[in-house]
Design a protein around this motif. Sequence first.
Motif, PDB file in Angstrom:
ATOM      1  N   VAL A  90      -1.296   3.616   5.463  1.00  0.00           N
ATOM      2  CA  VAL A  90      -2.751   3.576   5.376  1.00  0.00           C
ATOM      3  C   VAL A  90      -3.339   2.961   6.639  1.00  0.00           C
ATOM      4  CG1 VAL A  90      -4.691   2.595   4.100  1.00  0.00           C
ATOM      5  CG2 VAL A  90      -2.723   3.492   2.856  1.00  0.00           C
ATOM      6  N   GLU A  91      -2.689   1.926   7.164  1.00  0.00           N
ATOM      7  CA  GLU A  91      -3.191   1.260   8.366  1.00  0.00           C
ATOM      8  C   GLU A  91      -3.184   2.209   9.561  1.00  0.00           C
ATOM      9  OE1 GLU A  91      -1.830  -1.663   5.451  1.00  0.00           O
ATOM     10  OE2 GLU A  91      -0.880   0.093   6.343  1.00  0.00           O
ATOM     11  N   ALA A 143     -14.037   3.883   3.521  1.00  0.00           N
ATOM     12  CA  ALA A 143     -14.365   2.555   4.034  1.00  0.00           C
ATOM     13  C   ALA A 143     -14.669   2.595   5.521  1.00  0.00           C
ATOM     14  CB  ALA A 143     -13.210   1.592   3.749  1.00  0.00           C
ATOM     15  N   GLU A 144     -13.877   3.344   6.272  1.00  0.00           N
ATOM     16  CA  GLU A 144     -14.074   3.408   7.719  1.00  0.00           C
ATOM     17  C   GLU A 144     -15.376   4.127   8.076  1.00  0.00           C
ATOM     18  OE1 GLU A 144     -12.517   1.969  10.119  1.00  0.00           O
ATOM     19  OE2 GLU A 144     -10.860   1.122   8.943  1.00  0.00           O
ATOM     20  N   ALA A 179       0.840  -1.194   0.000  1.00  0.00           N
ATOM     21  CA  ALA A 179       0.000   0.000   0.000  1.00  0.00           C
ATOM     22  C   ALA A 179       0.875   1.244   0.000  1.00  0.00           C
ATOM     23  CB  ALA A 179      -0.904  -0.009   1.229  1.00  0.00           C
ATOM     24  N   ALA A 228      -5.901   4.819   9.050  1.00  0.00           N
ATOM     25  CA  ALA A 228      -7.229   4.253   9.272  1.00  0.00           C
ATOM     26  C   ALA A 228      -7.545   4.162  10.762  1.00  0.00           C
ATOM     27  CB  ALA A 228      -7.338   2.885   8.607  1.00  0.00           C
ATOM     28  N   ALA A 237      -5.236   6.433  -1.642  1.00  0.00           N
ATOM     29  CA  ALA A 237      -5.337   5.344  -0.675  1.00  0.00           C
ATOM     30  C   ALA A 237      -5.919   5.829   0.645  1.00  0.00           C
ATOM     31  CB  ALA A 237      -3.961   4.724  -0.452  1.00  0.00           C
ATOM     32  N   ARG A 258     -10.538   6.081  12.459  1.00  0.00           N
ATOM     33  CA  ARG A 258     -11.527   5.280  13.178  1.00  0.00           C
ATOM     34  C   ARG A 258     -11.766   5.864  14.570  1.00  0.00           C
ATOM     35  NH1 ARG A 258      -8.778   0.583  13.465  1.00  0.00           N
ATOM     36  NH2 ARG A 258      -8.977   0.482  11.187  1.00  0.00           N
ATOM     37  N   ALA A 307      -9.482   4.638   2.282  1.00  0.00           N
ATOM     38  CA  ALA A 307      -9.559   4.099   3.640  1.00  0.00           C
ATOM     39  C   ALA A 307     -10.527   4.912   4.493  1.00  0.00           C
ATOM     40  CB  ALA A 307      -8.170   4.097   4.275  1.00  0.00           C
TER      41      ALA A 307
END
Length: 245
Positions: A78-79, A119-120, A27, A82, A112, A86, A116
């Motif tokens: 990205v993690e 999506a979250e 990513a 996110a 990216a 979140r 993300a």
Amino acid sequence: MAGLSADGAAAPASAPASAPGCASAPAPVARVAQVSRPVTALGPGRRLGVWFQGCTLACPGCMSRHTWSPSGGRELTVERFAALWRSALADGLDGLTVSGGEPLEQPAALAALLAAADAERRLAGATADLLVYTGWEPEELAADPATAAALDGADAVITGRYRAGQPTRLVWRGSANQRLVTRTALGRERYAPYREHRPERPELQVRVSEGEVRVIGVPRPGDLGRIERDLVRRGVTLRETSWRP
């Protein structure tokens, strides 16, 4: 975002190791100058702010010269983003603002992060909007659709170079040429009241932490100087400022 002392950055983050035999591409990793919350001066409500690092546009009078160098800042996976987003959604924040620096100088990373973020918010059932600032002009975006596609995940975009000689009272815009463009139904709903909104005074956030003073928002001509003079009167010694060469 202006700095009144040494430049700070987001907390370092490392990309996770790939699983053995995994052929998928890693990513993209964003290089950012800062991640901050809550931001209340760059979009409606309380927001998560991400400032990308690196900008070759170098607009004269820019308040964030410390974000120009592509080698500054820190990596943000990205993690990691996110997880921050979140947490922001869980705390009831109303949106994400991406600024810089110039986000379109890292188009894959920008795309990216926006994917993300979307999506979250879907998982959380949140209506938080996604706003991106770019110095690119509309005609530049039209001429480079591959790069401009990185903005596809945004609900609203503020476009155009900062031009110090064209001041404006339009909310969240630094100069009169900049345009607020809505791209989704959520963007139109959230930003319609602000297209021509001209507040009496701009909202600025001033934060002091670990020997640094940061100004978040879009100041009008003279605002940064007044803030600097007020700090001096309060006994704050400034080593450097981000808006001066």
